[in-house]
Design a protein around this motif. Structure first.
Motif, PDB file in Angstrom:
ATOM      1  N   LEU A 167     -24.988  33.734  60.210  1.00 33.90           N
ATOM      2  CA  LEU A 167     -26.370  34.199  60.154  1.00 33.90           C
ATOM      3  C   LEU A 167     -27.268  33.208  60.874  1.00 33.90           C
ATOM      4  CD1 LEU A 167     -28.586  36.084  59.016  1.00 33.90           C
ATOM      5  CD2 LEU A 167     -28.574  34.675  56.933  1.00 33.90           C
ATOM      6  N   PRO A 168     -27.823  33.575  62.040  1.00 30.85           N
ATOM      7  CA  PRO A 168     -28.776  32.682  62.713  1.00 30.85           C
ATOM      8  C   PRO A 168     -30.094  32.661  61.944  1.00 30.85           C
ATOM      9  CG  PRO A 168     -27.838  34.304  64.250  1.00 30.85           C
ATOM     10  CD  PRO A 168     -27.553  34.768  62.853  1.00 30.85           C
ATOM     11  N   VAL A 169     -30.601  31.466  61.689  1.00 26.24           N
ATOM     12  CA  VAL A 169     -31.924  31.288  61.100  1.00 26.24           C
ATOM     13  C   VAL A 169     -32.659  30.371  62.073  1.00 26.24           C
ATOM     14  CG1 VAL A 169     -33.216  30.651  59.016  1.00 26.24           C
ATOM     15  CG2 VAL A 169     -30.851  31.464  58.821  1.00 26.24           C
ATOM     16  N   ASP A 170     -33.147  30.960  63.153  1.00 31.46           N
ATOM     17  CA  ASP A 170     -33.516  30.168  64.325  1.00 31.46           C
ATOM     18  C   ASP A 170     -34.807  30.614  64.997  1.00 31.46           C
ATOM     19  OD1 ASP A 170     -32.779  32.581  65.465  1.00 31.46           O
ATOM     20  OD2 ASP A 170     -31.059  31.791  66.566  1.00 31.46           O
ATOM     21  N   GLY A 171     -35.611  31.424  64.310  1.00 30.54           N
ATOM     22  CA  GLY A 171     -36.865  31.857  64.913  1.00 30.54           C
ATOM     23  C   GLY A 171     -36.700  32.752  66.124  1.00 30.54           C
ATOM     24  N   GLY A 172     -35.523  33.329  66.280  1.00 28.83           N
ATOM     25  CA  GLY A 172     -35.271  34.235  67.404  1.00 28.83           C
ATOM     26  C   GLY A 172     -34.615  33.600  68.604  1.00 28.83           C
ATOM     27  N   MET A 173     -34.212  32.335  68.522  1.00 31.61           N
ATOM     28  CA  MET A 173     -33.626  31.653  69.676  1.00 31.61           C
ATOM     29  C   MET A 173     -32.378  32.364  70.202  1.00 31.61           C
ATOM     30  SD  MET A 173     -33.784  27.560  69.036  1.00 31.61           S
ATOM     31  CE  MET A 173     -35.278  26.647  69.396  1.00 31.61           C
ATOM     32  N   SER A 174     -31.460  32.695  69.290  1.00 32.65           N
ATOM     33  CA  SER A 174     -30.186  33.275  69.737  1.00 32.65           C
ATOM     34  C   SER A 174     -30.326  34.734  70.119  1.00 32.65           C
ATOM     35  CB  SER A 174     -29.130  33.128  68.629  1.00 32.65           C
ATOM     36  OG  SER A 174     -29.575  33.734  67.432  1.00 32.65           O
TER      37      SER A 174
END
Length: 260
Positions: free
Chosen positions: A251-258
């Motif tokens: 689960l990416p938690v990255d502000g939309g980076m990926s």
């Protein structure tokens, strides 16, 4: 109406009485995770190399009413990983959740990185996650959960040279998929990963703010660093029964980076 249908969704997020092992818990994101799980009612088994900082955190948590056991732990040592798990079992009788958070960074150009520098990052970030997962899975009951802390840099390129770190975190993502395949159906242990972006922490504080913000502006939809509570919520979700039908994912938690 079946028993499963009568369960309230909100109750599936509760962690009261769960025994949670957190590595790298003495500072940074790991200390934040410890506080979040304590707030959620969990009993804590905390490991880190810095015993003094770990003891201070444990004192604060106990003062707030949490039940905590600590042990100085170098996750690169399989025996130390096993000892942390046994300390938790001796105190609480079982292990329900592992948060594989211990990690080290590296920002060395590839042509100058030494074998020892590269090896140290892999031994902590990848092999340490594996040794901890092994030690916990040997004693976990069906319904338990492992949450590996990977990184957005296992999914996208970085703005500065981080070959060892990026490679180790990409490997943690692969490890997550394989351990899920081995353990979820056969042993009832779910294995997932979180891929954090850039969060306000001791690690990001060491990065020059100008270049970091420029990188975030180019790659992040939200165009800011994340805050601890935003990552805590994702980790708590994957640890809790609320995510009982989720395994093998990152689960990416990255502000939309990926997502760019």
């Amino acid at each position: 109406m079946s028993e499963i249908e009568r369960v309230r969704a909100i109750d599936r997020f509760r962690l009261d009485g769960k025994v949670v092992v957190i590595t790298g818990a003495s500072s940074g994101l790991g200390a934040g995770f410890a506080r979040a799980f304590a707030d959620a009612g969990a009993r804590l088994v905390l490991g880190a190399r810095r015993a003094d900082a770990l003891s201070e955190l444990a004192g604060d948590l106990r003062a707030a009413g949490a039940r905590v056991v600590t042990r100085a732990t170098d996750v690169a040592d399989p025996d130390a990983c096993a000892a942390l798990v046994e300390a938790g079992r001796a105190e609480f009788g079982r292990i329900d959740v592992l948060v594989n958070n211990a990690g080290v960074g590296s920002a060395v150009p590839a042509l100058r990185e030494t074998p020892d520098q590269f090896r140290q990052v892999v031994e902590v970030n990848l092999m340490g996650s594996y040794w901890m997962a092994q030690a916990c899975a040997r004693v976990m009951a069906p319904g338990s959960s492992i949450v590996n802390i990977a990184s957005v840099l296992g999914l996208i390129k970085s703005y500065n040279p981080q070959a060892a770190y990026s490679a180790s975190k990409a490997a943690v993502i692969g490890l997550t998929r394989d351990l899920s395949q081995q353990w979820s159906g056969r042993r009832g242990i779910r294995v997932n990963a979180i891929a954090p972006g850039y969060f306000a922490s001791e690690m990001t504080a060491a990065i020059p703010s100008g270049p970091l913000q420029e990188f975030i502006d180019r790659t992040s939809t939200l165009k800011r660093v994340g805050q601890q509570h935003e990552l805590d919520a994702a980790v708590l979700f994957l640890a809790a029964d609320a995510s009982s039908y989720i395994t093998g994912i990152t689960l990416p938690v990255d502000g939309g980076m990926s997502g760019h």
